[in-house]
Enzyme design. Sequence first.
Site, PDB file in Angstrom:
ATOM      1  NE  ARG B  40       6.622   3.002  -6.022  1.00  0.00           N
ATOM      2  CZ  ARG B  40       6.821   3.284  -7.305  1.00  0.00           C
ATOM      3  NH1 ARG B  40       7.927   2.895  -7.883  1.00  0.00           N
ATOM      4  NH2 ARG B  40       5.927   3.951  -7.991  1.00  0.00           N
ATOM      5  CB  THR B  41       5.939  -2.153  -0.399  1.00  0.00           C
ATOM      6  OG1 THR B  41       6.298  -0.781  -0.257  1.00  0.00           O
ATOM      7  CG2 THR B  41       6.645  -2.950   0.660  1.00  0.00           C
ATOM      8  CE  LYS B  69     -16.611 -12.787   4.688  1.00  0.00           C
ATOM      9  NZ  LYS B  69     -15.356 -13.186   4.017  1.00  0.00           N
ATOM     10  NE  ARG B  90       2.368   0.032   3.383  1.00  0.00           N
ATOM     11  CZ  ARG B  90       3.352   0.797   2.942  1.00  0.00           C
ATOM     12  NH1 ARG B  90       4.566   0.288   2.822  1.00  0.00           N
ATOM     13  NH2 ARG B  90       3.141   2.041   2.643  1.00  0.00           N
ATOM     14  CG  HIS B 118       8.728   0.944   4.897  1.00  0.00           C
ATOM     15  ND1 HIS B 118       8.735  -0.407   4.646  1.00  0.00           N
ATOM     16  CD2 HIS B 118       8.393   1.535   3.727  1.00  0.00           C
ATOM     17  CE1 HIS B 118       8.407  -0.604   3.374  1.00  0.00           C
ATOM     18  NE2 HIS B 118       8.202   0.554   2.802  1.00  0.00           N
TER      19      HIS B 118
END
Lengths: 140, 290
Positions: B40-41, B69, B90, B118
Site C-alpha cells: 500500500r505504502t 548479500k 521502509r 511513519h
Amino acid sequence: MLEITGIHRGIVIDHIKAGLGYKIFKELKLQDVAYPTALIRNVHSNKLGKKDLIKIDNVIDLNLNVLGLIDPNLTITIIENGQVIEKKQIKLPETVVGILSCKNPRCITTTEHNVDTTFHLVNPQTKEYRCEFCNTRAKL
Amino acid sequence: MEEQEEIFTLADQIMANEGQYLDICRGKLLSTLFYEPSTRTRFSFEAAMLRLGGQVVGFSEPNSSSVSKGESIADTIRTVGCYADIAVIRHPKEGAPKLASKNANIPVINAGDGGHQHPTQTLTDLLTIRSLKKSINHQVIGLCGDLKFGRTAHSLVKALNKYENIRFIFISPIELTIPEYILEDLDPGSYTLTDNLDEVIDQLDILYMTRIQKERFFNEEEYLRLKGYYILTKDKLATAKEDMIVMHPLPRVDEICSDVDDDPRAVYFKQAKFGMYVRMALILKLLGGA
Ligand SMILES: [Zn+2]
C-alpha cells in the site's frame, strides 16, 4: 589525610564521586601502564563527604567525553614542573559517538555493521541521552 | 510545523490544479527501498511520483536485492544516490531511514521504520482532517481500537497535540489502552479514556479507527468478546454527528463493517487519496520543484 608523593609532571583527577575512581582507573587502562599511578579511594572531602582521586605521573591524552559520562563533576589538573598549568572542568558532552550502545533491540544500530552509535544530551540535569536513530533513552 | 504547513499548502495547490503538475518531475527518478513489504505504502509513493511525471525504480522485499548479500544500508544508499534523485525507505528496524539519510547525497523519505515512525501516514491523516474539516484546530477526535501498540495512533496524537483546542477521547479495551508516555505530553484536561464507543460517539468530530490484532490477546474468547465492542457498524453511527468523519489508516480487516462504506461520513478511501497527494507534495518539495 593520606599523603601522596607530589607529582612533577602529570595529571590529577580529583573530586571523583566515591566509588567511581576504580571505574575511571580501568577506563583509562591505568592498570597496564609502566609509569607511576595512584588510585586513592574514600578520601575526606568537604564538598562531597567522600571522594576518590587518581594521580598519573605522566601527561596522557584523556578522553574527556568518557570521563564526563562517568562523573561530570570530577576535575582535572595538569601539572608541569611541579606547577599547576591547567585545570579542566568536565562538562557532559552534547553528543556521544561510539562509547554507548543502544539498549533497544529493534534499533538499527544493533544489527547494522560499522555504524557508530550516536547519542544526544537532552537533559543535562538528569544526564539523559537519547539515541539519534530510535530516540531510546540511554542508561549511563 | 512550518514545513508541514508548506507541504499541506502545496498539496492543496496540486489537488486544485493537478494538470499543472503532470510533467514537473520529468527526468527525475525515485528509488523505493522496501526492506519489508508494504504494498500500500509503496503504491502510494510510486503513484505520486508517476503522477508528477517522474519515474520509479526499487525493490519491494529485501531478498530480491543486494541486501540479501549483506550490503550495508550506508552502501546501498550511496549506490542508489548515484542514479536516483530521491529515495524512499521502509525498514523493520528503528532508525534505518535516519541512518540512510546520514549517508545519502539525495533526499531520503522515511516510509516506516518498525514501530518507530511513519511520518507520511501522519501527514496523510492531518491533510485529510485539514481538507475535510476545514481546519485541524478545534476538533474532538476519538481514537478507537488498539491504542497500546498502534503506531499510527501514537504519531497522530503527538502531531495533533501541537494544534489548538484538540480534545482526545481514547476508546479501547483496558488491555490495549494508550501508553502513559503518550498521555504525559498532553494537557490532562484535554483527554478522556473510555472502553465504550457507543457512549461517546455523539461527541466526536473525527472517529479514527484502528485494527485490533488477534495476537495481542491471550485467548481466542477474550479476543472475540472484546473485538465486538470496537467494530463500527451502520447502527453505531446512528447517534454520531452528521459531519463527523470516520478515518482508518487501512488496510482494514473487520473493524469497520462494509455497510458503513456508503455512509458519507466514511472517508477512509478518500484518506488514501489524500495520502497520494501529500506524498506528491513531499516529493516535489524535496526535489526543489516547489
Ligand atoms: Zn537506538
